[in-house]
Design an enzyme around this catalytic site. Structure first.
Site, short mmCIF file in Angstrom:
data_model
loop_
_atom_site.label_atom_id
_atom_site.label_comp_id
_atom_site.label_asym_id
_atom_site.label_seq_id
_atom_site.Cartn_x
_atom_site.Cartn_y
_atom_site.Cartn_z
N HIS A 74 53.77 -34.06 -35.53
CA HIS A 74 53.91 -35.07 -34.48
C HIS A 74 52.98 -36.26 -34.75
CE1 HIS A 74 54.33 -36.71 -30.37
NE2 HIS A 74 53.04 -36.98 -30.49
N GLU A 75 51.70 -35.98 -34.99
CA GLU A 75 50.75 -37.07 -35.21
C GLU A 75 51.07 -37.84 -36.50
OE1 GLU A 75 48.80 -38.09 -32.95
OE2 GLU A 75 49.08 -36.37 -31.62
N HIS A 81 45.47 -37.98 -20.01
CA HIS A 81 46.22 -39.24 -19.96
C HIS A 81 46.03 -39.97 -18.63
CE1 HIS A 81 48.02 -36.74 -23.04
NE2 HIS A 81 48.52 -37.82 -23.59
N GLU A 84 56.55 -41.57 -29.65
CA GLU A 84 56.27 -40.15 -29.44
C GLU A 84 57.37 -39.26 -30.02
OE1 GLU A 84 53.43 -39.20 -28.46
OE2 GLU A 84 52.74 -41.20 -27.89
#
Length: 638
Positions: free
Chosen positions: A375-376, A505, A403
């Site tokens: 993902h990153e 977040h 994302e």
């Protein structure tokens, strides 16, 4: 007052532009002048963004007061530059230009963001957000039963305990105590953060921060689109929720989990109940059937943080996409340091010089972090592909696209067939029962997450809009959580608690709708790339189903992917979506098709056991003070 100052400065700047000569092309149509100004801004903006990002990195990777002071100072200087740049942009009559690319750059530069705040307020804003992040990142919980030893950090200790423990009292303790040392501690700072954020939004001609965030999605009816998508996905979530509640009730008893109420939030193996995959081991449809969790094989084969990221890199390279530059390996932080406090939340960084890209992740050797690495690295791949765009276009087509990129890769990388191909799984047999187990585990991640992500920003939109005031933060939060997720706190709550602030977040000012969007569009992307790779054909009844598709080593899929990634935000997201999928709207059909066998099985299973679909109101209470809760329970106040 600030608006008066800016108008005066604007008038001064306008007076410096040369007067029109009779018969000359009007300045508003002077494309050459516009391009010259943008070229200057692009160079300066890139340099300042690089400087600011470096100071952010230095603080996030070493939480010292000195690094914080430097970060705030640099951010303040960057804000001053942004204000001056903004004045130049707004003074230039760009609205009548016909060149789409040039006009779009001006349009994006015309929104100043939080830099619109006067210097003292900007510095106050930066300090508040940094302080909330510091409280969150350095928070420690005492060991269960040992109040003298308070060394348990979120990563890795609390996360691992939640993942592995099946003791409901220990899980409840961790859930409550984390919220005491994180959310409750940041609560005094949060209302002022909201106030300053809204002030900045108004200076940018938005009614509030919610409207400013939603403008990033370039669709007037975007909240309605999001709600419509949720209504399409809700039946699948309800079936999953009913089944999981049954399995948790079997594990913990009806005194802990009711037959028809919301599910207690501490039982999902995750601090925020955003992902339920850590309870797959005892809730899986077919116990004993293989689950494609390769954690033990990774450990047995000697994987470390670097080899995990090398494996992720190799996937991208196999698609004819870019390898990581040498500086990535030299400057990234892939393991948690032992000599300092850092923000462990995994993140990817673009330093806006076209060369420096990094990841910061406190990697553990398990399959979850293997997929997080993909993902990153997806973020980094996006950075690499659009690095030659003007600086203002070096971002995702919309926040959700960024994302989605790595998660698209993870959909292939987590298939049993792929894991066998790369030597992490011995047997990739996928009979019906193994397939359902695999889709179930995926559903605990992808489907369970959707209402959580939606709740996060529904709550914040209402806070920014003044519909939820500071004396209602916590109780309104739990009202939304119950309504959308069918989840309740393990203990009664009060407004002295601040449970939203226990999520990174929320306190780090990171808009969260991007993840909701990502979890939908990634399946659209996956479907299109699988067709391009020749792995999926909806017209062929004998073709491989979507959930088995693995685009690994498909240069055709990679080239299509690249054509979209290289756009950055130079075009509206609808154009980028159309380039890869042929569609111009978000669509749930990819996700629903992927999980169709699971939906059919869950529906039949819940009907067979007569499970209650949905939930009755929670018996847990949320009031103004803990004293009220204690009084009602016949307890003395602390």
């Amino acid at each position: 007052m600030l608006r008066t100052i800016l108008v005066a400065a604007l008038a001064t700047l306008v007076s410096t532009f040369p007067a029109e000569d009779s018969g000359d092309t009007s300045l508003s149509n002077d494309l050459e002048s516009a391009q010259q100004l943008l070229s200057k801004i692009d160079k300066d903006f890139s340099a300042w963004t690089n400087k600011a990002t470096l100071s952010e990195w230095n603080y996030a990777s070493n939480l010292t007061q000195e690094n914080l002071d430097t970060k705030v100072n640099v951010s303040s200087q960057f804000a001053a530059y942004n204000k001056q740049m903004w004045l130049e942009v707004t003074a230039f009559p760009w609205q009548k230009l016909e060149d789409f690319n040039v006009k779009r750059q001006f349009s994006k530069f015309s929104v100043l963001g939080v830099s619109a705040l006067p210097q003292k307020l900007f510095e106050e804003y930066e300090k508040i957000v940094s302080e909330m992040q510091n409280i969150y990142s350095t928070a420690k919980v005492c060991e269960y039963g040992n109040e003298q030893k308070c060394t348990l950090a979120l990563e890795p200790e609390l996360t691992e305990l939640l993942k592995t423990s099946r003791d409901p009292e220990l899980l409840k303790y961790i859930w409550v105590e984390w919220r005491k040392v994180s959310g409750e501690k940041v609560k005094p700072l949060f209302p002022r953060y909201i106030e300053l954020s809204n002030t900045a939004a108004k200076l940018n001609n938005y009614t509030d921060t919610a409207q400013e965030w939603l403008k990033e999605y370039e669709a007037e009816n975007f909240p309605e689109q999001i709600e419509s998508l949720w209504q399409q996905l809700k039946p699948l979530y309800l079936q999953l929720h009913a089944y999981v509640r049954r399995e948790l009730r079997k594990q913990y008893g009806e005194s802990v989990v009711s037959k028809d109420g919301p599910i207690p939030a501490h039982l999902f193996g995750n601090m925020w109940a955003q992902s339920w995959e850590n309870i797959a081991d005892f809730t899986v449809p077919y116990p004993g059937k293989q689950l494609p969790d390769v954690t033990q094989n990774m450990i047995n084969q000697g994987y470390n943080a670097t080899s995990i990221f090398r494996l992720a890199e190799e996937f991208f390279v196999s698609l004819n996409l870019s390898a990581m530059p040498d500086t990535f390996w030299e400057r990234s932080i892939l393991e948690k340091p032992t000599d300092r406090e850092i923000i462990c939340h995994a993140s990817a960084w673009d330093f806006y010089d076209g060369k420096d890209f990094r990841i910061k992740q406190c990697t553990s050797i398990n399959m979850k972090d293997l997929l997080t690495a993909h993902h990153e690295m997806g973020h980094i791949q996006y950075y690499l592909q659009y690095k030659d765009q003007p600086a203002i276009f070096r971002e995702g087509a919309n926040p959700g696209f960024h994302e989605a990129i790595g998660d698209v890769i993870s959909l292939s990388a987590s298939t049993p067939g792929h894991l066998k191909k790369i030597g992490l799984l011995e047997d990739s047999t996928e009979d019906r029962e193994a397939t359902l187990n695999h889709l179930y585990e995926k559903g605990l991640d992808k489907v369970a997450f959707l209402p959580f992500a939606y709740t996060m920003d529904l709550w914040r939109w209402a806070v920014f809009q003044g519909k939820i005031t500071s004396d209602q933060y916590n109780c309104k939060w739990w009202s939304l959580v119950e309504q959308l997720q069918g989840i309740e706190p393990p203990v009664d709550r009060s407004e002295e608690d601040f449970d939203p602030g226990a999520k990174y977040h929320i306190i780090a000012n990171v808009e969260y709708l991007r993840y909701y969007v990502s979890f939908i569009v990634q399946f659209q992307f996956h479907k299109a790339l699988c067709e391009k790779a020749g792995q999926y054909n909806p017209q062929d009844p004998n073709a491989k189903p979507l959930y088995q598709c693995d685009i690994y080593q498909s240069k055709e899929a990679g080239n299509l992917f690249r054509s979209m990634l290289q756009l950055g935000s130079s075009r509206p997201w609808q154009d980028a979506m159309e380039k890869i999928t042929g569609q111009r709207e978000m669509d749930t059909s990819g996700l629903l098709e992927y999980f169709k066998p699971l939906m059919e099985w869950l529906t039949a299973e819940n009907k067979k056991t007569n499970e209650y679909i949905g939930w009755k109101p929670s018996t847990k209470r949320c009031t103004k003070t803990r004293e009220e809760l204690n009084s009602d329970a016949g307890l003395k106040s602390e």
